[in-house]
Design a protein around this motif. Structure first.
Motif, PDB file in Angstrom:
ATOM      1  N   ARG A  21      13.998 -12.879   1.632  1.00 47.59           N
ATOM      2  CA  ARG A  21      15.037 -11.881   1.336  1.00 47.59           C
ATOM      3  C   ARG A  21      15.134 -11.613  -0.155  1.00 47.59           C
ATOM      4  O   ARG A  21      15.358 -10.494  -0.587  1.00 47.59           O
ATOM      5  CB  ARG A  21      16.398 -12.399   1.775  1.00 47.59           C
TER       6      ARG A  21
ATOM      7  N   TRP B  21      12.177 -11.842   6.241  1.00 43.82           N
ATOM      8  CA  TRP B  21      12.843 -13.138   6.419  1.00 43.82           C
ATOM      9  C   TRP B  21      12.583 -13.732   7.798  1.00 43.82           C
ATOM     10  O   TRP B  21      12.774 -14.911   8.034  1.00 43.82           O
ATOM     11  CB  TRP B  21      14.345 -13.014   6.174  1.00 43.82           C
TER      12      TRP B  21
ATOM     13  N   TYR C 240      17.996 -24.417   5.178  1.00 43.10           N
ATOM     14  CA  TYR C 240      18.321 -23.094   5.714  1.00 43.10           C
ATOM     15  C   TYR C 240      19.780 -23.039   6.185  1.00 43.10           C
ATOM     16  O   TYR C 240      20.531 -22.147   5.817  1.00 43.10           O
ATOM     17  CB  TYR C 240      17.370 -22.748   6.865  1.00 43.10           C
TER      18      TYR C 240
ATOM     19  N   SER D 126      13.867 -18.970   4.599  1.00 46.74           N
ATOM     20  CA  SER D 126      14.152 -17.615   5.036  1.00 46.74           C
ATOM     21  C   SER D 126      14.719 -16.754   3.898  1.00 46.74           C
ATOM     22  O   SER D 126      14.254 -15.643   3.639  1.00 46.74           O
ATOM     23  CB  SER D 126      15.136 -17.661   6.214  1.00 46.74           C
ATOM     24  N   THR D 127      15.694 -17.298   3.172  1.00 52.94           N
ATOM     25  CA  THR D 127      16.288 -16.556   2.051  1.00 52.94           C
ATOM     26  C   THR D 127      15.235 -16.212   0.997  1.00 52.94           C
ATOM     27  O   THR D 127      15.327 -15.182   0.322  1.00 52.94           O
ATOM     28  CB  THR D 127      17.425 -17.402   1.413  1.00 52.94           C
TER      29      THR D 127
END
Ligand code: PHE
Length: 455
Positions: free
Chosen positions: A78, A87, A330, A74-75
């Motif tokens: 970003r 994200w 995560y 996810s990061t």
């Protein structure tokens, strides 16, 4: 971006770990049963097209996103597109990882049970019908599978806890080639069975009348599932690659290994399905019935059965590790909790999901809309979440990721020519998203609707 992130130690380690994630129950258990349920050769052909045109560019994209950002699923988004909501693709991947683990560890548990049964020589002297009944009795009993599921999840957690470098990278390098050789051996034996020809014809002769949109969606979903795509697993692994890793070449190697193992598993299984008259061949039970049936007939079958189910277990564990790693990376990086705490809590949640999905196979319990929880987890993740994740990843790399940065990242370790880069970009920009979208729309019945509307 200098970080103190852990990296895989060697080129071989990169391949072993990534192929370890790709090669798993998806190849040996799921691929043959998907082939059986979706019309044989036609499915195989479409599977190969999906893998080449859609799977390959998306795999390269996941590697690039991961290595460029050196961050979790996810990061990573970003970092590459700050301030934008991309994200959420990573979050979808985390959800997918939970759902997949919810049924994967059930089948992983079966593999543990079967490894044990092989050790105590439980298949010996049983007819195919008896083997079939035994499996059904076992997989639909309420409590017996739970202890095996627990062991499977606990072992996965232990490896992830210890970090992947020392444990799994090392063992994958030894065990994956053995699995391969063993499968080859089984194929050769299987080809000597009386109805081998029939099995192979079913597997390799495409009957185009069998191709429907749902077969195409299944093939696409299977391709994503088998290659560990569309949910950030390879973004996470890509973040552990060093800058010398040749990303396109790694993708090609992993795809070749994964496809070969799937096809070999099918070649090992189908001749026996036809020769031993296994009914209900389309179910998730296929590999657990037809392979013991072959072992029973073989000289030295005892040792082969033990070896095979242990290796199946290894293949399953190297995959489940990668699934757990997606969530662990995560959670530890986002919530700043220790790896130990994160792994334990996540594994508990996974265990609960797996218990529910195992119980749903015990007849009549936990069925929603006429579907068992197990099948819902399997179908929803592979037919919806993974292709959807793949669609977004393709759009992200093709249209959001700065093309110059993309080229520079891909070029590291690969000396990629600009022409090849353009071909890749064409695939991620147009072919992969359009292909996935068309399959989805077709599945939703949009085309039939338009057709009837035009008439
Ligand atoms: N590719 C694995 C298999 O074939 C399953 C998997 C799916 C692993 C998605 C990671 C991510 O068994």
């Amino acid at each position: 971006m200098a970080t103190n992130r852990a990296h895989f130690a060697s080129k071989l380690g990169v391949i072993a770990a990534t192929a370890g994630s790709a090669v798993g129950l998806g190849n040996i258990w799921r691929f043959p049963s998907e082939v059986a349920g979706n019309g044989g050769g036609a499915f195989v052909l479409i599977y190969l097209c999906c893998t080449l045109l859609i799977g390959a560019p998306i795999m390269i994209s996941e590697f690039v996103i991961g290595r460029h950002s050196e961050a979790n699923a996810s990061t990573a988004f970003r970092k590459i597109a700050p301030g934008k909501p991309w994200w959420f693709i990573g979050l979808m991947g985390i959800l997918a990882a939970f759902l997949i683990m919810g049924f994967y560890s059930v089948v992983g548990g079966w593999a543990v049970e079967y490894a044990w049964q092989a050790v105590i020589n439980a298949f010996d002297g049983k007819s195919t019908i008896e083997l079939q009944q035994n499996f059904e009795l076992f997989s639909t009993s309420s409590y017996r599978p739970l202890i095996w599921i627990f062991l499977f999840v606990a072992f996965t957690a232990l490896v992830v806890l210890a970090g992947i470098k020392e444990g799994i990278e090392k063992y994958s390098k030894i065990l994956m080639p053995i699995l391969f050789v063993l499968l080859l051996f089984l194929c050769i034996y299987s080809l000597t069975l009386p109805k081998a020809g029939e099995g192979l014809r079913f597997l390799f002769m495409p009957d185009f009348s069998k191709i429907t949109s749902s077969v195409i969606l299944s093939a696409l979903g299977q391709s994503f599932f088998s290659l560990s795509l569309g949910m950030g697993c390879l973004i996470t692994y890509g973040s552990y690659f060093n800058k010398k890793t040749n990303l396109p070449k790694t993708a090609v190697q992993v795809i070749i290994i994964d496809t070969l193992v799937a096809v070999l598993a099918a070649v090992a299984i189908f001749p026996s399905v036809f020769s031993f008259g296994i009914t209900d061949a389309a179910g998730p039970t296929l590999a657990f019935i037809s392979l013991p049936a072959i072992f029973n007939q073989m000289f030295g079958g005892y040792f082969l059965a033990v070896a095979f189910f242990f290796l199946l277990l290894v293949a399953a564990i190297t995959s489940s590790i990668s699934l757990l790693e997606v969530i662990t990376a995560y959670v530890t990086e986002t919530y700043k909790v220790s790896r130990r705490k994160a792994t334990i809590v996540i594994s508990l949640v996974i265990f609960i999901l797996a218990v529910l999905s195992s119980l749903s196979l015990a007849k009549g319990e936990l069925t929603f809309f006429g579907m068992k929880f197990f099948d819902i987890l399997d179908g929803f993740s592979s037919k919806i979440l993974l292709p959807l994740g793949g669609l977004f990843i393709a759009i992200f790399t093709g249209w959001v990721f700065n093309p110059t940065h993309l080229f520079q990242e891909l070029e590291k370790g690969s000396q990629l020519s600009f022409a090849l880069f353009r071909a890749y970009l064409f695939l991620v920009r147009y072919i992969a998203p359009l292909g996935i979208l068309l399959v989805f729309l077709h599945q939703l019945g949009l085309f039939t609707w338009i057709e009837s509307w035009v008439k």
